[in-house]
Design an enzyme around this catalytic site. Sequence first.
Site, PDB file in Angstrom:
ATOM      1  CB  ALA A  36      -1.096   0.122   1.155  1.00 50.87           C
TER       2      ALA A  36
ATOM      3  CD  GLU B 241       5.999   0.383  -1.600  1.00 50.20           C
ATOM      4  OE1 GLU B 241       4.975  -0.426  -1.276  1.00 50.20           O
ATOM      5  OE2 GLU B 241       6.987   0.544  -0.886  1.00 50.20           O
TER       6      GLU B 241
ATOM      7  CG  HIS C 291       5.598   2.206  12.315  1.00 51.31           C
ATOM      8  ND1 HIS C 291       5.937   2.296  13.631  1.00 51.31           N
ATOM      9  CD2 HIS C 291       6.653   1.589  11.839  1.00 51.31           C
ATOM     10  CE1 HIS C 291       6.971   1.877  13.924  1.00 51.31           C
ATOM     11  NE2 HIS C 291       7.705   1.460  12.742  1.00 51.31           N
TER      12      HIS C 291
ATOM     13  CG  PHE D 198      -9.347   5.544  -0.483  1.00 51.78           C
ATOM     14  CD1 PHE D 198      -7.829   6.232  -0.553  1.00 51.78           C
ATOM     15  CD2 PHE D 198      -9.520   5.018   0.543  1.00 51.78           C
ATOM     16  CE1 PHE D 198      -6.956   5.883   0.418  1.00 51.78           C
ATOM     17  CE2 PHE D 198      -8.628   4.636   1.554  1.00 51.78           C
ATOM     18  CZ  PHE D 198      -7.570   4.965   1.627  1.00 51.78           C
TER      19      PHE D 198
ATOM     20  NE  ARG E 219     -14.828  -3.890   6.191  1.00 54.16           N
ATOM     21  CZ  ARG E 219     -14.316  -3.232   6.975  1.00 54.16           C
ATOM     22  NH1 ARG E 219     -13.278  -2.261   6.591  1.00 54.16           N
ATOM     23  NH2 ARG E 219     -14.541  -2.880   8.167  1.00 54.16           N
TER      24      ARG E 219
HETATM   25  C1  DLZ Z   1       5.532  -3.662   5.560  1.00 53.85           C
HETATM   26  C2  DLZ Z   1       4.096  -3.695   5.504  1.00 53.85           C
HETATM   27  C3  DLZ Z   1       3.182  -4.258   6.437  1.00 53.85           C
HETATM   28  C4  DLZ Z   1       3.803  -4.515   7.787  1.00 53.85           C
HETATM   29  N1  DLZ Z   1       1.963  -4.507   6.252  1.00 53.85           N
HETATM   30  C5  DLZ Z   1       1.402  -4.278   5.121  1.00 53.85           C
HETATM   31  C6  DLZ Z   1      -0.049  -4.154   5.000  1.00 53.85           C
HETATM   32  O1  DLZ Z   1      -0.876  -4.674   5.853  1.00 53.85           O
HETATM   33  N2  DLZ Z   1      -0.675  -3.849   3.716  1.00 53.85           N
HETATM   34  C7  DLZ Z   1       0.104  -3.454   2.648  1.00 53.85           C
HETATM   35  O2  DLZ Z   1      -0.167  -3.233   1.523  1.00 53.85           O
HETATM   36  N3  DLZ Z   1       1.506  -3.296   2.783  1.00 53.85           N
HETATM   37  C8  DLZ Z   1       1.999  -3.624   3.891  1.00 53.85           C
HETATM   38  N4  DLZ Z   1       3.652  -3.549   4.078  1.00 53.85           N
HETATM   39  C9  DLZ Z   1       4.459  -3.082   2.840  1.00 53.85           C
HETATM   40  C10 DLZ Z   1       4.255  -1.638   2.694  1.00 53.85           C
HETATM   41  O3  DLZ Z   1       3.219  -1.144   2.176  1.00 53.85           O
HETATM   42  C11 DLZ Z   1       5.628  -1.561   1.721  1.00 53.85           C
HETATM   43  O4  DLZ Z   1       5.318  -1.932   0.518  1.00 53.85           O
HETATM   44  C12 DLZ Z   1       6.932  -1.902   2.291  1.00 53.85           C
HETATM   45  O5  DLZ Z   1       7.181  -1.452   3.453  1.00 53.85           O
HETATM   46  C13 DLZ Z   1       8.217  -1.723   1.210  1.00 53.85           C
HETATM   47  O6  DLZ Z   1       8.268  -0.192   1.181  1.00 53.85           O
END
Ligand code: DLZ
Length: 289
Positions: free
Chosen positions: A187, A189, A219, A244, A258
Amino acid sequence: MIKGLTTVAQVASEEAFTQLADLFRALGFEQGKGWIDATGKGESFLAPLGNLEFVTGRMPSVPSLLVEVTQLDTVHAAVEAWLIAHRRTEDVAASLSVSTLTHWNSRLFTVNLTPELTLGFWESENPLHNRPIAVEGDLSAAGKRFAIVVARWNAVITDRLLQGSLDALHRSGCPRQDIEIIRVPGAWEIPSAARTLAESKRFAAIITLGVLLRGETAHYEAIYNEVARGIGQSQQETGVPHAFGVLTCETLEQALDRAGLKAGNKGFEAAIAAIEMASIQQKLAEVKA
Ligand code: DLZ
């Protein structure tokens, strides 16, 4: 060029003038500017819609001044209370009719407010009657290009969201060759990819899809806020609609619900919003031109 209609009604006495103004305020009319000078004064009341009707043939047996309302019975009660306060009891029934069905699918009552002023209040049986005219998007996606930015993280869910979006686009007339799918790692990115696509001006709208799971995301709040802010900022600064479709869920089960299980498919809904917004943008551009 046309802005509105004004009708002017004379009221004989100062007292009746004040009472009428009080009634119209109590009924919820928006107060207009009004005027006062050495010759007299006017109180003005505004209505959201105006309608001037010419009739040929038999005139309908209604007063020439008609007020369309919602909740006719409430208005009837308010007018009756006003009459009771300002008329002799025996005159109230003579001044106020009961509400009756008209032959044009409405209910109407008439009231003689002053010797010179008889009004008709009416309500259409069709709740959509006289809906204010608004620019509204339609749900045709034909002839427009769409981009879908979808996160690979939690792919078991995001793949379902993607299917939902494709389903909505296809059903709305957008063929596969007019859809570009961009897969990003997570997400986090999504905003930068969405922005690049939006800036290319090749797409009528961008659909963003991802899933953030609170339990599994360090976080979580910070990531979610940044993703939402970035997508919103890209939309505002490029003028290209961004739908969104990033889910924020407590658990995987909630996310699955969902994504087509129990609570609709948010990918489908995001694509519909994108199609509608693309149409609105097109119509607003036409209005401007
Ligand atoms: C690292 C991370 C975590 C812990 N959780 C999610 C998530 O629940 N959903 C999601 O789309 N992406 C997650 N990511 C990945 C981050 O969005 C991101 O791709 C990485 O930190 C690399 O920048």
